[in-house]
Write a protein that holds these residues in place. Structure first.
Motif, mmCIF file in Angstrom:
data_model
loop_
_atom_site.group_PDB
_atom_site.id
_atom_site.type_symbol
_atom_site.label_atom_id
_atom_site.label_comp_id
_atom_site.label_asym_id
_atom_site.label_seq_id
_atom_site.Cartn_x
_atom_site.Cartn_y
_atom_site.Cartn_z
ATOM 1 N N ILE A 167 2.789 -1.657 -15.166
ATOM 2 C CA ILE A 167 2.887 -0.943 -13.901
ATOM 3 C C ILE A 167 3.194 0.355 -14.104
ATOM 4 O O ILE A 167 4.683 0.435 -14.403
ATOM 5 C CB ILE A 167 3.330 -1.733 -12.865
ATOM 6 C CG1 ILE A 167 2.578 -3.089 -12.818
ATOM 7 C CG2 ILE A 167 3.080 -0.910 -11.426
ATOM 8 C CD1 ILE A 167 3.161 -4.073 -11.669
ATOM 9 N N VAL B 90 4.296 -14.544 -4.306
ATOM 10 C CA VAL B 90 3.181 -13.971 -3.414
ATOM 11 C C VAL B 90 1.981 -14.855 -3.591
ATOM 12 O O VAL B 90 1.095 -15.329 -2.581
ATOM 13 C CB VAL B 90 3.105 -12.488 -3.539
ATOM 14 C CG1 VAL B 90 1.723 -12.085 -2.955
ATOM 15 C CG2 VAL B 90 4.260 -11.702 -3.251
ATOM 16 N N VAL C 85 -8.799 -6.622 2.277
ATOM 17 C CA VAL C 85 -7.414 -6.920 2.720
ATOM 18 C C VAL C 85 -6.968 -6.229 3.870
ATOM 19 O O VAL C 85 -6.401 -6.707 4.886
ATOM 20 C CB VAL C 85 -6.826 -6.729 1.556
ATOM 21 C CG1 VAL C 85 -6.170 -5.153 1.283
ATOM 22 C CG2 VAL C 85 -5.252 -7.583 1.754
ATOM 23 N N ALA D 60 -8.586 -11.668 -5.082
ATOM 24 C CA ALA D 60 -7.259 -11.365 -4.938
ATOM 25 C C ALA D 60 -6.683 -12.214 -6.341
ATOM 26 O O ALA D 60 -6.181 -11.281 -7.113
ATOM 27 C CB ALA D 60 -6.773 -11.779 -3.833
ATOM 28 N N TYR E 286 -5.600 7.397 -8.716
ATOM 29 C CA TYR E 286 -5.754 6.635 -9.818
ATOM 30 C C TYR E 286 -6.804 6.889 -10.803
ATOM 31 O O TYR E 286 -6.762 7.106 -11.997
ATOM 32 C CB TYR E 286 -5.565 5.414 -9.689
ATOM 33 C CG TYR E 286 -4.002 4.756 -9.270
ATOM 34 C CD1 TYR E 286 -2.797 5.152 -9.919
ATOM 35 C CD2 TYR E 286 -3.627 4.175 -7.946
ATOM 36 C CE1 TYR E 286 -1.906 4.486 -9.635
ATOM 37 C CE2 TYR E 286 -2.726 3.944 -7.602
ATOM 38 C CZ TYR E 286 -1.281 4.000 -8.502
ATOM 39 O OH TYR E 286 -0.334 3.823 -8.094
ATOM 40 N N MET F 60 0.831 -1.321 -0.160
ATOM 41 C CA MET F 60 0.015 -0.026 0.010
ATOM 42 C C MET F 60 0.874 1.225 -0.102
ATOM 43 O O MET F 60 0.569 2.225 -0.601
ATOM 44 C CB MET F 60 -0.961 -0.156 1.113
ATOM 45 C CG MET F 60 -2.251 0.792 1.275
ATOM 46 S SD MET F 60 -3.112 0.568 -0.452
ATOM 47 C CE MET F 60 -4.010 -1.118 -0.162
ATOM 48 N N LEU G 11 -9.660 -3.654 -1.449
ATOM 49 C CA LEU G 11 -9.254 -2.801 -0.382
ATOM 50 C C LEU G 11 -9.602 -2.973 1.270
ATOM 51 O O LEU G 11 -8.996 -3.107 2.222
ATOM 52 C CB LEU G 11 -9.225 -1.377 -0.679
ATOM 53 C CG LEU G 11 -8.671 -0.242 0.427
ATOM 54 C CD1 LEU G 11 -7.115 -0.293 0.412
ATOM 55 C CD2 LEU G 11 -9.052 1.269 0.078
ATOM 56 N N SER H 78 -1.303 2.051 -14.767
ATOM 57 C CA SER H 78 -2.042 1.681 -13.698
ATOM 58 C C SER H 78 -3.464 2.613 -13.634
ATOM 59 O O SER H 78 -4.546 1.834 -13.418
ATOM 60 C CB SER H 78 -1.218 2.018 -12.417
ATOM 61 O OG SER H 78 -0.392 1.106 -12.379
ATOM 62 N N LEU I 41 -7.887 4.706 -0.050
ATOM 63 C CA LEU I 41 -9.015 5.409 -0.505
ATOM 64 C C LEU I 41 -8.373 6.598 -1.318
ATOM 65 O O LEU I 41 -8.908 6.920 -2.469
ATOM 66 C CB LEU I 41 -10.144 5.706 0.254
ATOM 67 C CG LEU I 41 -10.930 4.579 0.727
ATOM 68 C CD1 LEU I 41 -11.727 5.071 2.038
ATOM 69 C CD2 LEU I 41 -11.634 3.850 0.081
HETATM 70 C C1 HEM Z 1 3.620 -8.965 -5.751
HETATM 71 C C2 HEM Z 1 2.020 -9.019 -5.786
HETATM 72 C C3 HEM Z 1 1.361 -7.744 -6.044
HETATM 73 C C4 HEM Z 1 1.763 -6.679 -7.016
HETATM 74 C C5 HEM Z 1 2.974 -6.398 -7.905
HETATM 75 C C6 HEM Z 1 0.575 -5.510 -6.959
HETATM 76 C C7 HEM Z 1 0.610 -4.469 -7.686
HETATM 77 C C8 HEM Z 1 -0.393 -3.212 -7.468
HETATM 78 C C9 HEM Z 1 -0.311 -2.230 -8.250
HETATM 79 C C10 HEM Z 1 0.914 -1.786 -9.254
HETATM 80 C C11 HEM Z 1 -1.408 -1.585 -7.907
HETATM 81 C C12 HEM Z 1 -1.992 -0.032 -8.639
HETATM 82 C C13 HEM Z 1 -3.100 -0.380 -9.439
HETATM 83 C C14 HEM Z 1 -2.802 -1.135 -10.713
HETATM 84 O O1 HEM Z 1 -1.630 -0.979 -11.209
HETATM 85 O O2 HEM Z 1 -3.911 -2.043 -10.968
HETATM 86 C C15 HEM Z 1 -2.109 -2.462 -6.932
HETATM 87 C C16 HEM Z 1 -3.348 -1.856 -6.407
HETATM 88 C C17 HEM Z 1 -3.871 -2.686 -5.373
HETATM 89 N N1 HEM Z 1 -3.748 -3.900 -4.906
HETATM 90 FE FE1 HEM Z 1 -1.919 -5.037 -5.362
HETATM 91 N N2 HEM Z 1 -0.367 -5.917 -5.988
HETATM 92 C C18 HEM Z 1 0.195 -7.188 -5.456
HETATM 93 C C19 HEM Z 1 -0.704 -7.922 -4.634
HETATM 94 C C20 HEM Z 1 -1.731 -7.608 -4.155
HETATM 95 C C21 HEM Z 1 -2.541 -8.548 -3.261
HETATM 96 C C22 HEM Z 1 -2.050 -9.868 -2.816
HETATM 97 C C23 HEM Z 1 -3.489 -8.006 -2.847
HETATM 98 C C24 HEM Z 1 -5.014 -8.190 -2.026
HETATM 99 C C25 HEM Z 1 -5.010 -9.454 -1.622
HETATM 100 C C26 HEM Z 1 -3.448 -6.755 -3.595
HETATM 101 C C27 HEM Z 1 -4.527 -5.745 -3.482
HETATM 102 C C28 HEM Z 1 -4.632 -4.273 -4.016
HETATM 103 C C29 HEM Z 1 -5.500 -3.306 -4.001
HETATM 104 C C30 HEM Z 1 -6.784 -3.344 -2.864
HETATM 105 C C31 HEM Z 1 -5.200 -2.121 -4.808
HETATM 106 C C32 HEM Z 1 -5.761 -1.012 -4.748
HETATM 107 C C33 HEM Z 1 -5.234 0.026 -3.905
HETATM 108 C C34 HEM Z 1 -5.864 1.387 -3.801
HETATM 109 O O3 HEM Z 1 -5.422 2.213 -4.827
HETATM 110 O O4 HEM Z 1 -6.380 1.694 -2.884
HETATM 111 N N3 HEM Z 1 -2.291 -6.395 -4.091
HETATM 112 N N4 HEM Z 1 -1.443 -3.351 -6.706
#
Ligand code: HEM
Length: 246
Positions: free
Chosen positions: A147, A79, A172, A133, A222, A38, A169, A152, A216
């Motif tokens: 990314i 992961v 988790v 997820a 984004y 986060m 969000l 994004s 949030l």
């Molecule tokens: C190594 C693994 C992961 C990577 C590289 C990653 C990467 C990212 C990236 C780059 C974003 C920004 C939005 C986008 O590019 O689509 C994002 C947003 C998010 N990811 Fe991950 N993620 C990973 C694992 C996870 C896991 C395991 C969860 C939950 C179980 C998760 C939950 C979220 C949520 C809820 C957002 C939205 C956050 C917000 O803007 O409030 N991510 N993730």
């Protein structure tokens, strides 16, 4: 000769304890990872160049001179594997029959005990994450090169990922916060257990609220960028210093 005691004492099966330890360890890693995740994702709040630099950093750009997105894929695969292991281990504790669900609901109503309710909240949020997820993880696994600030933001808005991220969000942050609190209660060695629980609970809720507000605000950033960039969807982000140099 066989030890005479071995006829009297039943053999201890150590596997339930080992699996419990593995569940705690995988949960600890995933919970701490989610907080760091986060913080990295929220780099967009510092500007497009900051988020671009964080994304390229994980591709080894600043070490190798060119981005290696497979590094991100390898990490996502790790992961993902831990997520599946953790979910499989957690299934052992899930109520499976309708009667078990009703018995737990009756217990919750009768006890009015916060930790008993929190355990059930963890089951529900964990179950929902089984489905949500993997959608996100699969995209990160197969398209690590997409990314970045524009990439994004395009996925969030034009790719219609924001409803999933919004639900994920809350899931988790609640699941991770409760999980880490329960780990501390389970493995921690406290002199005054009741006072420690009270303090831990206060810390847990503060961290959950902090990461929800951060998440949030980040999602809103984004969304805004994604809406503005929608007419040029698919165009990759070029950092300011590269634009100035060309
Ligand atoms: C190594 C693994 C992961 C990577 C590289 C990653 C990467 C990212 C990236 C780059 C974003 C920004 C939005 C986008 O590019 O689509 C994002 C947003 C998010 N990811 Fe991950 N993620 C990973 C694992 C996870 C896991 C395991 C969860 C939950 C179980 C998760 C939950 C979220 C949520 C809820 C957002 C939205 C956050 C917000 O803007 O409030 N991510 N993730």
């Amino acid at each position: 000769m066989k030890d005479p005691d071995s006829f009297l004492l039943p053999r201890i099966d150590r596997w339930p304890a080992r699996l419990d330890l593995l569940q705690s360890a995988s949960g600890l890693f995933l919970g701490l990872f989610m907080w760091l995740h986060m913080l990295f994702v929220s780099s967009i709040l510092l500007g497009n160049d900051a988020m671009w630099a964080v994304a390229r950093f994980f591709e080894g750009y600043f070490f190798f001179g060119s981005p290696l997105p497979w590094l991100v894929s390898a990490f996502v695969a790790t992961v993902f594997a831990l997520f599946v292991t953790h979910a499989w281990l957690a299934l052992r504790k899930f109520p499976t029959h309708w009667g078990q669900h009703m018995a737990y609901l009756r217990l919750m109503r009768a006890m009015h005990h916060e930790d008993t309710i929190l355990w059930f909240a963890q089951v529900i949020t964990g179950f929902a994450m089984f489905f949500l997820a993997p959608v996100h993880l699969y995209l990160m696994l197969t398209h690590p090169e997409l990314i970045g600030p524009y990439e994004s933001a395009d996925r969030v808005w034009s790719g219609r990922m924001w409803p999933l991220y919004l639900v994920l969000l809350f899931l988790v942050e609640l699941h991770g916060g409760i999980g880490l609190y329960r780990l501390a209660v389970k493995w921690g060695d406290f002199k005054d257990a009741i006072a420690a629980r009270r303090r831990l609970k206060r810390l847990k809720w503060s961290l959950t609220v902090f990461f929800l507000v951060l998440g949030l605000t980040t999602l809103a950033a984004y969304l805004k960028l994604g809406m503005e960039h929608a007419p040029r969807v698919g165009e990759p982000y070029v950092p300011t210093w590269q634009r100035a140099a060309s």
